[in-house]
Motif scaffolding. Structure first.
Motif, PDB file in Angstrom:
ATOM      1  N   GLU A   1       7.676  -5.075   8.661  1.00 16.31           N
ATOM      2  CA  GLU A   1       8.575  -5.145   7.510  1.00 16.31           C
ATOM      3  C   GLU A   1       8.401  -6.482   6.801  1.00 16.31           C
ATOM      4  N   PRO A   2       8.207  -6.434   5.469  1.00 13.85           N
ATOM      5  CA  PRO A   2       8.006  -5.274   4.597  1.00 13.85           C
ATOM      6  C   PRO A   2       6.535  -5.001   4.292  1.00 13.85           C
TER       7      PRO A   2
ATOM      8  N   CYS B   1       0.808  -1.227   0.000  1.00 14.45           N
ATOM      9  CA  CYS B   1       0.000   0.000   0.000  1.00 14.45           C
ATOM     10  C   CYS B   1       0.838   1.272   0.000  1.00 14.45           C
ATOM     11  N   GLN B   2       2.141   1.148   0.177  1.00 13.04           N
ATOM     12  CA  GLN B   2       3.086   2.271   0.164  1.00 13.04           C
ATOM     13  C   GLN B   2       2.939   3.212   1.357  1.00 13.04           C
ATOM     14  N   LYS B   3       2.193   2.813   2.369  1.00 13.32           N
ATOM     15  CA  LYS B   3       2.105   3.628   3.580  1.00 13.32           C
ATOM     16  C   LYS B   3       3.342   3.397   4.439  1.00 13.32           C
ATOM     17  N   PRO B   4       3.779   4.425   5.215  1.00 16.39           N
ATOM     18  CA  PRO B   4       4.955   4.240   6.079  1.00 16.39           C
ATOM     19  C   PRO B   4       4.749   3.090   7.058  1.00 16.39           C
TER      20      PRO B   4
ATOM     21  N   CYS C   1      -2.386  -4.342   5.771  1.00 11.82           N
ATOM     22  CA  CYS C   1      -2.431  -5.236   4.613  1.00 11.82           C
ATOM     23  C   CYS C   1      -2.482  -6.694   5.046  1.00 11.82           C
ATOM     24  N   PHE C   2      -1.739  -7.030   6.088  1.00 16.50           N
ATOM     25  CA  PHE C   2      -1.781  -8.401   6.588  1.00 16.50           C
ATOM     26  C   PHE C   2      -3.198  -8.778   7.017  1.00 16.50           C
ATOM     27  N   ASP C   3      -3.925  -7.821   7.592  1.00 16.81           N
ATOM     28  CA  ASP C   3      -5.291  -8.099   8.040  1.00 16.81           C
ATOM     29  C   ASP C   3      -6.205  -8.459   6.880  1.00 16.81           C
ATOM     30  N   GLU C   4      -5.857  -8.022   5.665  1.00 17.00           N
ATOM     31  CA  GLU C   4      -6.676  -8.308   4.489  1.00 17.00           C
ATOM     32  C   GLU C   4      -6.391  -9.678   3.887  1.00 17.00           C
ATOM     33  N   PHE C   5      -5.409 -10.388   4.405  1.00 17.04           N
ATOM     34  CA  PHE C   5      -5.068 -11.691   3.851  1.00 17.04           C
ATOM     35  C   PHE C   5      -6.054 -12.784   4.242  1.00 17.04           C
ATOM     36  N   ASN C   6      -6.827 -12.572   5.320  1.00 15.02           N
ATOM     37  CA  ASN C   6      -7.858 -13.526   5.747  1.00 15.02           C
ATOM     38  C   ASN C   6      -7.329 -14.952   5.911  1.00 15.02           C
ATOM     39  N   PRO C   7      -6.522 -15.200   6.934  1.00 10.18           N
ATOM     40  CA  PRO C   7      -5.965 -16.540   7.127  1.00 10.18           C
ATOM     41  C   PRO C   7      -7.042 -17.568   7.456  1.00 10.18           C
TER      42      PRO C   7
END
Length: 230
Positions: free
Chosen positions: A26-27, A17-20, A32-38
């Motif tokens: 990292e990285p 997402c290019q957010k800091p 974004c990880f929350d959107e992976f839906n494990p």
């Protein structure tokens, strides 16, 4: 001081997402990880992976143990991350996914009964094309969590095969016939075979057969993701 100045001038950003990135991210950022839906639990990923292999190759091909982190579709943030890892040369993503996969294995109990981690090998020409093997990066991340050695010389990919993407089950299976063979080193004991994505299981089933021919007593499967039916 130098580290702080570098971060100020060139802040680390999320690959997707290019957010800091916050400290410890990292990285890929937590959002974004929350959107992976494990998978909701380790057993859910295990059952889904075994069911996929069983449906395509029968009960005899089902591994004695299996793990997978995420259901996978060819859209969304997880797809972007897997594509960047596999084709963009972002090996730190592989190690990050590997650490998470190692933690999943550790949740299921003591990994000590396993003797080694074996990444699915690439053909030497394909490795030159991609510059590295993403399965090896995943395996290294797992090894750091589980304290197991990574073995890369007990099987080798002896046929240069095209991408499995877009092939039906029969074509995937035919594509893998004779693709692997025992390598220079003997494989002993129980091993965990590792790859990035499992779709029908053709690649891992063929690699597992080569590992058993190389001396492995038992071959478990571990993948970052498992392709869902569209």
């Amino acid at each position: 001081m130098i580290e702080g100045l570098t971060h100020l001038l060139f802040p680390a950003v999320c690959t997707l997402c290019q957010k800091p990135l916050d400290k410890g991210e990292e990285p890929i950022c937590a959002g974004c990880f929350d959107e992976f839906n494990p998978f909701p639990a380790a057993l859910a990923g295990s059952a889904a992976l075994k069911s996929t292999v069983r449906a395509h190759f029968g009960e005899r091909a089902v591994p004695p143990a299996a793990w997978s982190l995420y259901p996978y579709r060819s859209i969304g943030k997880l797809h972007e991350a897997m594509h960047s890892m596999k084709y963009g040369g972002l090996f730190p993503l592989g190690e990050l996914f590997g650490r998470r996969l190692g933690e999943l294995l550790r949740q299921g109990g003591d990994p000590a009964p396993f003797d080694a981690i074996v990444p699915v090998p690439l053909h030497r020409l394909k490795r030159i094309e991609r510059t590295y093997n993403q399965a090896e990066a995943i395996a290294r991340g797992m090894a750091g969590v589980l304290g197991l050695p990574v073995t890369t010389k007990c099987i080798e990919r002896c046929l240069y095969t095209g991408s499995q993407t877009g092939l039906d089950m029969t074509a995937r299976r035919d594509n893998m016939v004779g693709a692997f063979r025992p390598g220079r080193e003997r494989c002993a004991g129980r091993v965990v075979l590792v790859d990035d994505v499992l779709t029908t299981g053709a690649t891992m089933v063929a690699a597992a057969e080569a590992l058993k021919a190389a001396g492995a007593a038992e071959v478990a499967f571990a993948t970052v993701a498992l392709t869902e039916k569209e």
